[in-house]
Design an enzyme around this catalytic site. Structure first.
Site, short mmCIF file in Angstrom:
data_model
loop_
_atom_site.label_atom_id
_atom_site.label_comp_id
_atom_site.label_asym_id
_atom_site.label_seq_id
_atom_site.Cartn_x
_atom_site.Cartn_y
_atom_site.Cartn_z
CD GLN A 1 -1.93 -3.27 -4.58
OE1 GLN A 1 -0.81 -2.81 -4.56
NE2 GLN A 1 -2.73 -3.15 -5.61
CE LYS B 1 1.79 -0.89 -6.73
NZ LYS B 1 0.45 -0.92 -6.15
CG ASP C 1 -2.23 4.71 -4.56
OD1 ASP C 1 -1.62 4.65 -5.65
OD2 ASP C 1 -2.85 3.76 -4.06
#
Ligand code: NAD
Length: 293
Positions: A98, A54, A121
């Site tokens: 995460q 990422k 997200d």
């Protein structure tokens, strides 16, 4: 007949190139460099690889990457404090924590603490709610990638029968909402669905997000259907070692489907590209700019 293989890797490269252009445009016209903060708690090796990828792809797109690698012993309070700090920083447009988190930290508390306008997200209840009422803002990256891949096969999805197998808040549910927004007729199937093969056979577009290796067989697929396989499962190889397979029995499905995503190289590469796209979206929302259709 063999299906067209949907090349997620190539599509992700195209999407990232468009994102890099948008990032450059934002810098030129507004002096703003979109910034993405990625927070990793603990030392799960798979999560470490995701976070590294990422960060690399964020920088390659001309955006700023802020990485936080924190020990597994971190308290929930300390993580919430960091999120509060990132929520108010003007150089951070997107925040991603995460998952999974260590067991002593509540993922729900953490996701709820992220400012909805920075929730790249798309998991915050505000963003899930906006998606559910048909006003999508920041939507979960994997389902967004799935819809983009479906559109590489069918320019207009209007009226198509879509079956989504799996109802997780990360993939299945938001995917169903996105296809409804595309005017599809959507069925959501899950572990309690009766006669799953028959339900799947109704689909013009079959999206499978279950996490069961090779669950979907060729005779579950309507001839010519588009199959989007989200599953990522590591299985033992006959010759020793392991390999990645999806939730669809690819070798037989490819004989029946019209188009199909491979695993790896299908949905997976689109997820990070969509994360970068969401970071551009959140930057534009902050600047009050029009979003692309
Ligand atoms: P999850 O475990 O949260 O949800 C799985 C869903 O499948 C549940 O809704 C359950 O009802 C349903 N299910 C379970 N067994 C079933 C069965 N036998 N028949 C029908 N439905 C059944 O999983 P998730 O987070 O949605 O992930 C699903 C898969 O997608 C996993 O393999 C995961 O690794 C993968 N994934 C891939 C990406 C990517 O970037 N490609 C991103 C997220 C998840």
């Amino acid at each position: 007949m063999s299906a067209r293989i949907i090349d997620g890797k190539a599509e992700a490269i195209r999407l990232r190139a468009r994102i890099a252009e948008e990032a450059a445009q934002l810098k030129r016209s507004h002096g703003v460099v979109p910034g993405l903060a990625v927070v990793l708690v603990g030392d799960d090796p798979a999560s470490e690889v995701y976070v590294r990828n990422k960060a690399t792809q964020t920088r390659e797109a001309g955006m700023a990457s802020f990485e936080y690698r924190l020990p597994a012993s971190l308290s929930e309070r300390a993580l919430l404090d960091l999120i509060e700090e990132l929520n108010v920083r003007s150089d951070v447009n997107g925040i991603l924590v995460q998952l999974p988190l260590p067991p002593h930290i509540s993922a729900e508390n953490v996701v709820n603490a992220i400012a909805p306008e920075k929730d790249v997200d798309g998991l915050h209840p505000t963003n899930a709610g906006l998606l559910a009422v048909g006003r999508p803002a920041l939507v979960p990256c994997t389902p967004l990638g799935c819809v983009i891949l479906a559109k590489t096969v069918h320019e207009n999805l209007r009226g198509m029968d879509v079956v989504v197998v799996g109802r997780s808040s990360l993939v299945g549910r938001p995917a169903a909402q996105l296809f409804i927004s595309e005017s599809c007729t959507v069925t959501v199937a899950h572990s309690a669905t009766r006669d799953l093969p028959a339900v799947c056979r109704r689909a013009d577009i079959l999206l499978v997000a279950v996490g069961r290796p090779l669950l979907v067989k060729a005779d579950w697929i309507k001839p010519g259907a588009t199959v989007i396989d989200v599953g990522i499962n590591r299985v033992a190889k006959d010759s020793g070692g392991t390999r990645l397979v999806g939730d669809v029995a690819f070798e037989e499905a490819v004989q029946v489907a019209g188009a199909i995503t491979p695993v790896p190289g299908g949905v997976g590469p689109m997820t990070i590209a969509c994360l970068l796209a969401n970071t551009i979206t959140s930057t534009k929302l902050r600047l009050g700019l029009q979003l692309a259709a």
